[in-house]
Every structure is written in structure tokens, then in C-alpha cells.
Design an enzyme around this catalytic site. Structure first.
Site, PDB file in Angstrom:
ATOM      1  CE  LYS A  13      -4.521   0.558   0.278  1.00 39.85           C
ATOM      2  NZ  LYS A  13      -5.491  -0.482  -0.082  1.00 39.85           N
TER       3      LYS A  13
HETATM    4  N1  GLU Z   1      -7.030  -0.157  -3.330  1.00 38.67           N
HETATM    5  C1  GLU Z   1      -7.769  -1.335  -3.647  1.00 38.67           C
HETATM    6  C2  GLU Z   1      -7.854  -2.256  -2.453  1.00 38.67           C
HETATM    7  O1  GLU Z   1      -7.774  -1.834  -1.316  1.00 38.67           O
HETATM    8  C3  GLU Z   1      -7.272  -2.007  -4.910  1.00 38.67           C
HETATM    9  C4  GLU Z   1      -5.872  -2.460  -4.906  1.00 38.67           C
HETATM   10  C5  GLU Z   1      -5.410  -2.947  -6.280  1.00 38.67           C
HETATM   11  O2  GLU Z   1      -6.193  -2.977  -7.192  1.00 38.67           O
HETATM   12  O3  GLU Z   1      -4.219  -3.275  -6.379  1.00 38.67           O
HETATM   13  O4  GLU Z   1      -8.072  -3.421  -2.574  1.00 38.67           O
END
Ligand code: GLU
Length: 549
Positions: free
Chosen positions: A239
Site C-alpha cells: 500500500k
Molecule cells: N485499493 C484497492 C484495495 O484496497 C485495490 C488495490 C489494487 O487494485 O491493487 O483493494
């Protein structure tokens, strides 16, 4: 929703000065301040003891104390709270000595003007947070507690348990970007955290939000690991984030911020290393700038460095709607399991961003009556069901739900407690807590947001017999179609929307069956079962790779 307002205590005995400062601060929208005035040191100290003060503006010449004595007596009660000294023109040497003694900054009273005042306070708070609170996050505590509970129940190898409590790699950067007026340069903090590097590249979104810190990003990276694990995707969790309020930035400021952030995290991202995607406060456009900045460094287009980019740049059809769509496929599975007919059932959706608005739309397509939705401006409620097309048109025009004519206003808190069949929190974390969990009256809780339910609330929901679709399962549709996007990009072969939606449906339905079967087999709630699914896969992968050296 959480209140992002900062509480500033002004300790100043000159009422004209105090009110001037109050006026200047209350005019600021981002960040927004709540100002409290006190005019003696004793009162100021008493207020500090109550807690909840984010920053202090302190005059050194007060009726009950003077000069450095004022600062040292106050400082003893201020702990980690930043103190900015209000100084007269002739007291500047004194103010400078207070700064040496631990005050964050000083402002000369006769020269105080709005932007400089706001900036000084914002930076003082930012510095204090960066120093003392990078790991301090209720979300990290929650993610670790949830994991420890699952690890204990499944008898996870102790070495692996220790290894997974914190991310394997974190990058913290501070970097500048230029504001539109060209004179001002902002310095902000940015993060990229990779939780597990065992099973392929890492994967996860980038969030722009004023509350972001290392702990929060690490919690979200950990959840990404379980999410990818339980969906059987060949990724570890990651993240990223920037501690900034994107709603206060112009489009060009957002672009400069994104480009600089990308170049700061450049060494650790890449199609085979770590692949970002959108999250709260970011979108397709931000991903396009990220991809462009990365590609400039390589001398050719590298679309596979991000997912969730515009379709014209190699983004996948259906990615934008994927989290909402996946959530509704899972609600369909859950409804079959609990024997609920979705045709004519009722739903409440908290949050009307990318996840919430799509979830509401797909629920309605299944014949569900969506009776309430909300956003930062509050909620709207209509027992007969909302006309979602009209709601979307209203938001396109006014940016917020507030003022939608064919519904009654309702607060975000009240909305959660409405009786309904399906409740989908798709906004912020920590919405369902020990305090309100017993008043939640839904049959299925579908967590579109990450971390909307606290551990204490979980126990209450289980007792009340609510069927929980936990976040790492309920919102996994996003990263699943991100995986499809990465595969399509790697193979240079694009799929149709039908193929994508069908594969998404199969992937989430299979994950649902695995999690539900485990929850029955091990007699644990759905969240623990989902965590076990994710952690078991990571553990198996780690044990098969072995330890280096
Ligand atoms: N931000 C989204 C999540 O929390 C998507 C992450 C992604 O597609 O890599 O799952």
C-alpha cells in the site's frame, strides 16, 4: 465519518488578538480548525489535561505567568502536542529561546496573517505526528489483533507469525511540490509499504488522505496480503499513501504531487516488483500520471507498472466498477447462503465514492431497494427506495449528496442503524464499533471499505447473527480485476467486458466457498476464516521457499 477538524487551543489574554486569530483560523477550510480560547495559564493547563488538543498557540505574557516561565510550565502539560509561541515584536528573543526549549515555532503577533498562521500550525502538527506517531494507528492495532486471533486459532508457525506482524519493506519519503501561485512550496510525507515479498510482485493502492501515516499504510498493506492470498492471486500485499488533503489541491497541484511522489518511490515499484492502483483520494487520472512519470524514466511506455489506469492506456474494462461489482456478486452468494431473496430486499450503503456508488447501482440492478446512501456531506434516506440515477445526477451537479430533494437527510451514524437486509459500509474505517454494533439491524454486512468494523464490534455482530462479508473478501473484486489488467498488459491481449465480469464472478464465488467452508469446518466467524485462508497460503509459500541464507 471521522471529523478531520484540528482543535487549536489559543492561550492569549488580549481578547482582540485572540478573536483575530480565531477568525483567521476558522476561515480556513483545509485543514479546518476548531478554536478554543483561554486567557490564563491555569485555564490553558486545565484544558490540556482534558485531552484532544492538536496544537496550541501560547502567549508568553499572561496574567498568571510571564516569559519563559509560562512556556516551561505549560510545556510540562503539553507532552507531544506542538506549541507555537505568540510573540510581541520586542519579545522575539524570548520566543526564540522558547523554541530552543521545545516550542515548535513562533509567530509575531503584529504580522499574523491567515495563510502563514495556518501553515505554521499545520507543519507543527505534521512534525509532531511524524516524530511520535508514525506507527501509531488504530488500523494497525486492528489488523494485528485480527491476524493474531486467526494465527492462534490455526496454530500458525510462530516464526511466520512474527514475520507477518510488520511489513517486510517500508519506504518513507518527505518531498516538496509547488503550489499554483509558484511562490509557495509544500512539503509532505509519502509512503510505500510492502508487506510480503514471497509470492510475486506486491500489489496495492495509493491513498491520498490527511490521516495517512506509516501505521495505517502498513495495516492496509497487511490486509492486501490476506486479500491476494485468499483470492489465489500471485501477489503479496502493498500500500502507499501521501499525507495530504487532495480535495484542497487543484488538478495541476495534484499532478505535480503525483509525479514527484512517483519519482520518490521509483526504486521499489515496477511491473515485476510492486504495482500500485487507486485507493481513497486517487483515481484513474492519478494512475495515468504515475504511469507517465515511470515511463519517462524508462524511455518507453510501461503500462503494467500500475492498474486502475484509463482504458486508453491499457487499463482493463470493468476495473473502475470492479470493487462494487465484486461486492454485489458476494452479496448474491451470501443471500443464497442465508436464504434471502434479493428481489425486493432493502439495502443501505455508506459512502458514495467509487465503491459505494457502484455497489448501490449493482444492488439496484438485482432488484434490491436501496433506501439510504451517504457521503462526507451526510446521508439521504427514502423508505420507498432511492432513484439512484437521479441521485447520481444530483452528485454530478452538486458534487455532494446534500440537498437531494426526494429524500430525508440522515446522519452517517443514524444511517448505519437503519433496519435493512444488506448494509454496505463503503467509506472510512472504524464505523461499526462496540458502541453501535448492537444497534446494527441488517442480515448481511458487506464491507466495501477497509477496516470498517472493530474487533469488539465483530463479537457483537456474531452474537446478533449478522452474516459478515469481511472487507478482505467483500472488496477483493478491485484487486482481482487489477490482476486481470496486469495479465492483459503483460500478454498484450485484451479481454472483453463479458469475459472480465464472468471471470470476476467465478473468482469471488470460489473464494466465498473456500471462506464459508472454512468458517463451518473450523467453527469461526467469516472474518477469521478469510484471514486464515489468506495467512495459510502465505505461510505455505514462505515454508516452501525456505529461509535465506
Ligand atoms: N485499493 C484497492 C484495495 O484496497 C485495490 C488495490 C489494487 O487494485 O491493487 O483493494
Amino acid at each position: 465519518m471521522t471529523d478531520d477538524r484540528l482543535t487549536v487551543l489559543v492561550v492569549e489574554d488580549n481578547p482582540v488578538q485572540a478573536r483575530l486569530i480565531q477568525g483567521l483560523l476558522e476561515r480556513s477550510a483545509a485543514p479546518s480548525f476548531q478554536v478554543e480560547l483561554t486567557d490564563t495559564l491555569a485555564q490553558g493547563i486545565r484544558r490540556m489535561e482534558e485531552g484532544g488538543v492538536d496544537a496550541v498557540l501560547l502567549d508568553l505574557m499572561l496574567p498568571d505567568s510571564e516569559e519563559l516561565e509560562t512556556f516551561s510550565r505549560f510545556h510540562a502539560h503539553a507532552d507531544e502536542t506542538p506549541v507555537v509561541i505568540l510573540s510581541g515584536l520586542d519579545d522575539m528573543a524570548l520566543a526564540a529561546r522558547a523554541v530552543e526549549g521545545g516550542a515548535q515555532d513562533y509567530l509575531v503577533k503584529d504580522r499574523i496573517e491567515g495563510p502563514a498562521l495556518v501553515r505554521s500550525l499545520r507543519y507543527a502538527i505534521d512534525r509532531a505526528r511524524a516524530r511520535s506517531a508514525e506507527w501509531h494507528s488504530p488500523m494497525l492495532r486492528l489488523a494485528q489483533q485480527q491476524f493474531l486471533k486467526a494465527a492462534q486459532l490455526m496454530g500458525l508457525d510462530d516464526n511466520i507469525r512474527q514475520r507477518l506482524l510488520f511489513p517486510e519493506r517500508t519506504l518513507l519519503v518527505s518531498f516538496p511540490f509547488r503550489r499554483d501561485d509558484r511562490a509557495e512550496v509544500e512539503t509532505v510525507f509519502g509512503y510505500r509499504v510492502q508487506h510480503v515479498l514471497t509470492m510475486g510482485p506486491t500489489k496495492g493502492g495509493i491513498r491520498y488522505h490527511p490521516g495517512v501515516n506509516l501505521g495505517e499504510v502498513s495495516a492496509l498493506a497487511m490486509w492486501m496480503t490476506w486479500k491476494c492470498g485468499l483470492m489465489h492471486l500471485p501477489f503479496g500485499g502493498a500500500k502507499g499513501g501521501v499525507r495530504v488533503d487532495p480535495t484542497a489541491l487543484s488538478r495541476s497541484e495534484l499532478q505535480r504531487l503525483t509525479r514527484r511522489y512517483t519519482s520518490e518511490i521509483f526504486p521499489i515499484i515496477g511491473p515485476e516488483r510492486d504495482i500500485p492502483a487507486p485507493d481513497m483520494g486517487t483515481n484513474e487520472q492519478v494512475m495515468a500520471w504515475l504511469m507517465d512519470t515511470y515511463s519517462q524514466q524508462h524511455g518507453h511506455a510501461v503500462p503494467t507498472v500500475v492498474t486502475g489506469k484509463p482504458v486508453v492506456l491499457g487499463g482493463s474494462l470493468g476495473r473502475k466498477e470492479a470493487t462494487g461489482r465484486g461486492l454485489v456478486y458476494l452479496v448474491e452468494e451470501a443471500a443464497r447462503t442465508v436464504g434471502l431473496d434479493l428481489e425486493g430486499a432493502t439495502a443501505v450503503v455508506q459512502g458514495f465514492g467509487n465503491v459505494g456508488s457502484h455497489a448501490a447501482r449493482f444492488l439496484a440492478e438485482d432488484g434490491v431497494k436501496v433506501v439510504a446512501v451517504s457521503d462526507v456531506s451526510g446521508g439521504i434516506h427514502n423508505d420507498r427506495g432511492l432513484d439512484l440515477e437521479a441521485v447520481e445526477a444530483h452528485v454530478r451537479e452538486n458534487r455532494v449528496l446534500q440537498g437531494f430533494p426526494e429524500a430525508d437527510p440522515i446522519t452517517n451514524r443514524e444511517l448505519l442503524e437503519l433496519p435493512c437486509d444488506v448494509l454496505a459500509p463503503c467509506a472510512l474505517q472504524s464505523q461499526i464499533t462496540a458502541e453501535n454494533a448492537s444497534r446494527i439491524r441488517c442480515r448481511i454486512l458487506a464491507e466495501g471499505a477497509n477496516g470498517p468494523t472493530t474487533l469488539e464490534a465483530d463479537d457483537i455482530l456474531t452474537e446478533e447473527g449478522v452474516f459478515v462479508l469481511p472487507d478482505i473478501l467483500a472488496n477483493a473484486g478491485g484487486v482481482t480485476v487489477s490482476y486481470f489488467e496486469w495479465v492483459q498488459g503483460t500478454q498484450n491481449y485484451m479481454w472483453t467486458l463479458e469475459q472480465i465480469n464472468e471471470r470476476l464472478r467465478q473468482a469471488v464465488a470460489a473464494a466465498f466457498r473456500r471462506v464459508h467452508a472454512r468458517s463451518e469446518r473450523e467453527e469461526v466467524d467469516m472474518r477469521t476464516a478469510a484471514l486464515m485462508e489468506g495467512a495459510a497460503r502465505v505461510s505455505e509459500a514462505k515454508l516452501s521457499r525456505g529461509l535465506f541464507p
